[in-house]
Write a protein that holds these residues in place. Structure first.
Motif, PDB file in Angstrom:
ATOM      1  N   PRO A  32       0.740  -1.225   0.085  1.00 47.00           N
ATOM      2  CA  PRO A  32       0.068  -0.073  -0.095  1.00 47.00           C
ATOM      3  C   PRO A  32       0.834   1.208   0.032  1.00 47.00           C
ATOM      4  CG  PRO A  32       0.125  -0.843   2.355  1.00 47.00           C
ATOM      5  CD  PRO A  32       0.779  -1.929   1.334  1.00 47.00           C
ATOM      6  N   GLY A  33       1.656   1.425  -0.770  1.00 55.03           N
ATOM      7  CA  GLY A  33       2.518   2.511  -1.224  1.00 55.03           C
ATOM      8  C   GLY A  33       3.305   2.413  -2.509  1.00 55.03           C
ATOM      9  N   PRO A  34       4.417   3.176  -2.561  1.00 54.93           N
ATOM     10  CA  PRO A  34       4.940   3.318  -3.920  1.00 54.93           C
ATOM     11  C   PRO A  34       5.878   2.055  -4.195  1.00 54.93           C
ATOM     12  CG  PRO A  34       6.292   4.681  -2.415  1.00 54.93           C
ATOM     13  CD  PRO A  34       4.771   4.364  -1.642  1.00 54.93           C
ATOM     14  N   SER A  35       5.899   1.251  -5.157  1.00 54.81           N
ATOM     15  CA  SER A  35       6.659   0.170  -5.567  1.00 54.81           C
ATOM     16  C   SER A  35       7.392   0.283  -6.878  1.00 54.81           C
ATOM     17  CB  SER A  35       5.680  -1.203  -5.920  1.00 54.81           C
ATOM     18  OG  SER A  35       4.843  -1.067  -4.484  1.00 54.81           O
ATOM     19  N   LEU A  36       8.483  -0.115  -6.846  1.00 52.37           N
ATOM     20  CA  LEU A  36       9.377  -0.157  -8.074  1.00 52.37           C
ATOM     21  C   LEU A  36      10.106  -1.450  -8.451  1.00 52.37           C
ATOM     22  CD1 LEU A  36      11.147   1.826  -9.824  1.00 52.37           C
ATOM     23  CD2 LEU A  36      12.800   1.851  -8.185  1.00 52.37           C
ATOM     24  N   VAL A  37       9.643  -1.947  -9.550  1.00 53.72           N
ATOM     25  CA  VAL A  37      10.316  -3.123  -9.973  1.00 53.72           C
ATOM     26  C   VAL A  37      10.985  -3.227 -11.184  1.00 53.72           C
ATOM     27  CG1 VAL A  37       9.692  -5.604 -10.785  1.00 53.72           C
ATOM     28  CG2 VAL A  37       8.113  -4.384  -9.359  1.00 53.72           C
ATOM     29  N   ILE A  38      12.544  -3.430 -11.024  1.00 50.95           N
ATOM     30  CA  ILE A  38      13.321  -3.406 -12.163  1.00 50.95           C
ATOM     31  C   ILE A  38      13.473  -4.691 -12.863  1.00 50.95           C
ATOM     32  CG2 ILE A  38      15.638  -2.521 -12.531  1.00 50.95           C
ATOM     33  CD1 ILE A  38      15.639  -0.827  -9.942  1.00 50.95           C
ATOM     34  N   ALA A  39      13.141  -4.885 -14.092  1.00 49.35           N
ATOM     35  CA  ALA A  39      13.078  -6.023 -14.410  1.00 49.35           C
ATOM     36  C   ALA A  39      14.312  -5.996 -15.942  1.00 49.35           C
ATOM     37  CB  ALA A  39      11.671  -6.249 -15.249  1.00 49.35           C
ATOM     38  N   TYR A  40      15.163  -7.068 -15.534  1.00 47.00           N
ATOM     39  CA  TYR A  40      16.324  -7.121 -16.669  1.00 47.00           C
ATOM     40  C   TYR A  40      15.711  -7.670 -18.021  1.00 47.00           C
ATOM     41  CZ  TYR A  40      20.478  -8.375 -18.801  1.00 47.00           C
ATOM     42  OH  TYR A  40      21.735  -8.695 -19.614  1.00 47.00           O
ATOM     43  N   ALA A  41      15.720  -7.038 -19.167  1.00 56.63           N
ATOM     44  CA  ALA A  41      15.214  -7.309 -20.408  1.00 56.63           C
ATOM     45  C   ALA A  41      16.286  -7.219 -21.528  1.00 56.63           C
ATOM     46  CB  ALA A  41      14.096  -6.194 -20.824  1.00 56.63           C
ATOM     47  N   PRO A  42      16.692  -8.619 -22.034  1.00 59.05           N
ATOM     48  CA  PRO A  42      17.685  -8.600 -23.201  1.00 59.05           C
ATOM     49  C   PRO A  42      17.046  -7.960 -24.265  1.00 59.05           C
ATOM     50  CG  PRO A  42      17.434 -10.637 -22.088  1.00 59.05           C
ATOM     51  CD  PRO A  42      16.537  -9.814 -21.436  1.00 59.05           C
ATOM     52  N   CYS A  43      17.891  -7.078 -24.996  1.00 57.16           N
ATOM     53  CA  CYS A  43      17.394  -6.456 -26.362  1.00 57.16           C
ATOM     54  C   CYS A  43      18.142  -6.896 -27.720  1.00 57.16           C
ATOM     55  CB  CYS A  43      17.412  -5.126 -25.858  1.00 57.16           C
ATOM     56  SG  CYS A  43      16.844  -4.062 -27.359  1.00 57.16           S
ATOM     57  N   ILE A  44      17.725  -6.663 -28.501  1.00 55.08           N
ATOM     58  CA  ILE A  44      18.307  -6.815 -29.912  1.00 55.08           C
ATOM     59  C   ILE A  44      19.513  -6.076 -29.912  1.00 55.08           C
ATOM     60  CG2 ILE A  44      16.913  -5.215 -31.323  1.00 55.08           C
ATOM     61  CD1 ILE A  44      16.975  -7.323 -33.482  1.00 55.08           C
ATOM     62  N   ASN A  45      19.667  -4.959 -29.025  1.00 60.59           N
ATOM     63  CA  ASN A  45      20.862  -4.102 -29.272  1.00 60.59           C
ATOM     64  C   ASN A  45      21.909  -4.866 -28.529  1.00 60.59           C
ATOM     65  OD1 ASN A  45      20.310  -1.154 -30.460  1.00 60.59           O
ATOM     66  ND2 ASN A  45      18.577  -1.486 -29.188  1.00 60.59           N
ATOM     67  N   HIS A  46      21.679  -5.628 -27.630  1.00 61.72           N
ATOM     68  CA  HIS A  46      22.824  -6.474 -27.056  1.00 61.72           C
ATOM     69  C   HIS A  46      23.524  -7.201 -27.826  1.00 61.72           C
ATOM     70  CE1 HIS A  46      20.457  -6.281 -22.799  1.00 61.72           C
ATOM     71  NE2 HIS A  46      20.623  -4.890 -23.633  1.00 61.72           N
ATOM     72  N   GLY A  47      22.904  -7.512 -29.094  1.00 59.73           N
ATOM     73  CA  GLY A  47      23.669  -8.674 -29.924  1.00 59.73           C
ATOM     74  C   GLY A  47      24.116 -10.084 -29.468  1.00 59.73           C
ATOM     75  N   LEU A  48      23.077 -10.831 -28.969  1.00 62.10           N
ATOM     76  CA  LEU A  48      23.175 -12.004 -28.364  1.00 62.10           C
ATOM     77  C   LEU A  48      23.998 -12.849 -29.282  1.00 62.10           C
ATOM     78  CD1 LEU A  48      20.065 -12.678 -26.593  1.00 62.10           C
ATOM     79  CD2 LEU A  48      21.962 -11.164 -25.832  1.00 62.10           C
ATOM     80  N   LYS A  49      25.077 -13.440 -28.778  1.00 58.96           N
ATOM     81  CA  LYS A  49      25.785 -14.375 -29.321  1.00 58.96           C
ATOM     82  C   LYS A  49      25.343 -15.917 -29.376  1.00 58.96           C
ATOM     83  CE  LYS A  49      29.071 -13.240 -31.822  1.00 58.96           C
ATOM     84  NZ  LYS A  49      29.245 -13.174 -33.263  1.00 58.96           N
ATOM     85  N   ILE A  50      24.740 -16.082 -28.262  1.00 58.40           N
ATOM     86  CA  ILE A  50      24.416 -17.702 -28.092  1.00 58.40           C
ATOM     87  C   ILE A  50      23.702 -18.096 -29.235  1.00 58.40           C
ATOM     88  CG2 ILE A  50      24.597 -17.491 -25.785  1.00 58.40           C
ATOM     89  CD1 ILE A  50      21.553 -17.124 -25.312  1.00 58.40           C
ATOM     90  N   LYS A  51      23.632 -19.406 -29.514  1.00 58.63           N
ATOM     91  CA  LYS A  51      22.962 -19.897 -30.707  1.00 58.63           C
ATOM     92  C   LYS A  51      21.344 -19.885 -30.191  1.00 58.63           C
ATOM     93  CE  LYS A  51      22.308 -24.343 -33.232  1.00 58.63           C
ATOM     94  NZ  LYS A  51      22.602 -25.659 -33.049  1.00 58.63           N
ATOM     95  N   GLY A  52      20.782 -19.323 -31.486  1.00 61.17           N
ATOM     96  CA  GLY A  52      19.341 -18.925 -31.176  1.00 61.17           C
ATOM     97  C   GLY A  52      19.078 -17.454 -31.198  1.00 61.17           C
ATOM     98  N   GLY A  53      20.094 -16.644 -30.871  1.00 67.18           N
ATOM     99  CA  GLY A  53      19.852 -15.153 -30.381  1.00 67.18           C
ATOM    100  C   GLY A  53      18.763 -15.044 -29.650  1.00 67.18           C
ATOM    101  N   MET A  54      17.964 -14.111 -29.900  1.00 68.28           N
ATOM    102  CA  MET A  54      16.806 -13.264 -29.231  1.00 68.28           C
ATOM    103  C   MET A  54      15.969 -14.433 -28.993  1.00 68.28           C
ATOM    104  SD  MET A  54      17.454 -10.524 -28.040  1.00 68.28           S
ATOM    105  CE  MET A  54      15.622  -9.868 -27.538  1.00 68.28           C
ATOM    106  N   GLY A  55      15.900 -15.599 -29.713  1.00 72.62           N
ATOM    107  CA  GLY A  55      15.184 -16.623 -29.572  1.00 72.62           C
ATOM    108  C   GLY A  55      15.555 -17.408 -28.243  1.00 72.62           C
ATOM    109  N   ARG A  56      16.531 -17.043 -27.536  1.00 68.78           N
ATOM    110  CA  ARG A  56      17.064 -17.503 -26.168  1.00 68.78           C
ATOM    111  C   ARG A  56      17.093 -16.368 -25.347  1.00 68.78           C
ATOM    112  NH1 ARG A  56      21.291 -21.543 -25.624  1.00 68.78           N
ATOM    113  NH2 ARG A  56      20.093 -22.031 -23.858  1.00 68.78           N
TER     114      ARG A  56
END
Length: 572
Positions: A456-480
């Protein structure tokens, strides 16, 4: 000379059950013929005030993916993880009664749990025309350890008979099978949460987007009474690129109300919604008290019960229908107070106010507003979709960009460390704060969002979100992307924790460290698994190693500080 394509016949218009709003406004705009629409067309559909109908994205049926998941019922353990992580709400569990199952000729398995659904029929279905083919669902599927996964990605051909059948199954399941979410507590665990209808579906976000699963989950838990103030950015674009609106409504016509503002004032914008709603509820209280003076005892009792529980969402849901009926009856008898109350009865159910923005808005341009809102003490929830970069405007560095990462305006790798927004917020002592990463711990993510909304007050949720800008090198890219969230937590790059001031009031430590001791040996390899770090290594090999070593050291120091906070004694 006339080219052959100029003489091709137009495709035949296919009849469907799309509402007039979609046929007369949405489709002309999508066909780039919006300039032919007249003002009267908008007047006809009550959109001249800037409002737009919910759920139009469901009528686009893009069918743009190369692969789609196909369900193998024999390997399914009914965990619903596939639906939990889907960025586009394009794969869902459906629960059918015997009568509903009799209408279909597809595979289904018998429900084992929860108890309220035992004996019913369970099926995972994919909307093959709305799926973007990222493959996260198949990647997270645990399947049967002996026989394999329950989902397999297969090539998509919209003209193939099996795919036409899947599309037909989806349409019929949505229309002919009732939601069973009222049979279970959808907030209790990951599996149950996915029996709730997503009220955010088929957005235009990138395939494998790390942000939208969080937005979708909140819509499932609170969407029937949710109000959203959104910062400009990726989340505003995929949430409301007219004419496409992925926020939708349930069978009762209830759904999220969405609007967006700028980077720099999105929190103040949401705060205005909070204060406006608060003021109107105060007026409802005053009118109920005035109406009760000469009202029957039943009306007085309902009014008193609502006033006493107006901040309890479940209670207001229970009381509101009965109180609405009593107000309507009073208005018919000539009660002037009831007549005004009737125009305000949509305030009877407690609203769930969310302010949503990316890290650029939250850590950077809009931070002053964010700080002002959490310092207010008002009951408001903020969701920070942390991609660690300005994703929507070209990949510029923000104060959320970590040390060593390449971004625009940090071409040689950022030389200062990331701002610890979460710990800054905990310094107030009365702000609920959590850091989550869905792919690392589904249950912790669900628990944090549930606790944040209930606080019953202010709440802050910080959610880690991989992005296409990260350039994921793992097989499958953003599919993983979900797997990448798990890797980030495993190596200590990102930490999971919750700070709940309600526990401090009970003499308990409000800080909970939910991450296990990281495997620090994997930290370096994690960085090199993303182009934003690998590029630094290739261009500046010597400096890169220094930056990466410092990034690891800072991550270790942060984790140790969290460990110390988790061990503090708060007992008297």
């Amino acid at each position: 000379m006339t080219v052959a394509w100029a003489n091709l016949a137009d495709d035949e218009e296919k009849a469907d059950d799309a509402p007039a709003f979609v046929k007369e406004l949405v489709r002309p705009i999508n066909a780039q013929a919006g300039d032919l629409l007249k003002v009267s067309d908008f007047v006809k559909h009550d959109t001249v005030d800037g409002s737009w109908a919910n759920g139009t994205a469901a009528y686009e049926k893009r069918g743009v993916e190369a692969f789609v998941p196909v369900w193998n019922s024999e390997n399914c353990i009914q965990c619903n993880k596939c639906a939990f992580v889907c960025p586009h709400a394009a794969i869902r569990p459906f629960v059918l009664t015997d009568e509903e199952m009799a209408k279909f000729d597809f595979d289904a398995i018998t429900m084992k749990a929860p108890k309220a659904m035992a004996g019913m029929h369970f099926r995972i279905e994919t909307s093959v025309l709305d799926c973007l083919g990222c493959g996260n669902c198949a990647d997270v599927c645990p399947g049967n350890p002996k026989t394999g996964k329950a989902l397999q990605m297969v090539p998509f051909n919209p003209d193939a008979e099996d795919m036409k059948k899947e599309a037909e199954n989806w349409d019929r399941l949505v229309k002919e099978v009732t939601s069973k979410q009222d049979l279970v507590d959808i907030k209790s665990n990951v599996k149950n949460s996915q029996f709730a209808q997503p009220l955010f579906e088929f957005s235009g976000a990138c395939s494998g987007c790390g942000e939208t699963p969080y937005v979708k989950l909140i819509s499932q838990l609170f969407g029937d009474r949710e109000m959203i103030a959104n910062a400009t950015g990726c989340s505003s674009i995929y949430s409301a690129s007219i004419p496409s609106t992925p926020y939708t409504t349930n069978a009762k016509g209830q759904g999220p109300a969405f609007d967006n503002s700028l980077f720099e004032d999105f929190c103040e914008f949401g705060m205005g919604m909070v204060l406006g709603n608060k003021k109107m509820k105060e007026r409802v209280v005053m009118l109920l008290q005035q109406a009760s003076e000469n009202a029957p005892e039943e009306f007085k009792a309902l009014a008193e019960e609502w006033i006493a529980n107006k901040e309890d969402a479940d209670k207001t849901k229970e009381i509101a229908p009965k109180l609405k009926a009593a107000i309507a009856a009073g208005a018919e008898k000539g009660c002037e107070f009831c007549k005004e109350l009737k125009t305000l009865d949509h305030y009877l159910i407690k609203r769930s106010q969310w302010i949503i923005g990316g890290d650029g808005a939250s850590y950077d341009i809009g931070y002053g507003g964010l700080d002002h809102v959490i310092a207010s003490g008002e009951d408001v929830n903020l969701l920070v979709l942390d991609t660690e970069v300005y994703s929507n405007t070209g990949g510029q560095a923000s104060k959320a960009t970590p040390l060593g990462a390449i971004a625009q305006f940090a071409a040689q790798g950022k030389r200062i460390r990331k701002k610890d927004l979460g710990m800054i917020a905990t310094s107030y002592g009365y702000v609920y704060v959590a850091q989550v990463a869905m792919g690392a711990d589904n249950a912790q993510c669900l628990k944090a969002i549930r606790e944040a909304e209930a606080y019953p007050g202010p709440s802050l949720v910080i959610a880690y979100a991989p992005c296409i800008n990260h350039g994921l090198k793992i097989k499958g890219g953003m599919g993983r992307s979900q797997a990448e969230e798990g890797r980030a937590v495993e190596c200590g790059y990102w930490h999971l924790w919750r700070y709940n001031p309600a526990l401090a009031e009970e003499g308990k430590n409000p800080f909970s460290l939910d991450s296990k001791e990281p495997d620090w040996d994997k930290f370096h390899d994690f960085l090199l698994g993303e182009v934003r770090y690998l590029s630094v290594k290739k261009a500046y090999p010597n400096e890169a190693e220094e930056l990466f070593a410092e990034a690891k050291r800072m991550a270790q120091l942060r984790y140790k500080s969290y460990q110390r906070k988790a061990k503090e004694d708060w007992s008297e």
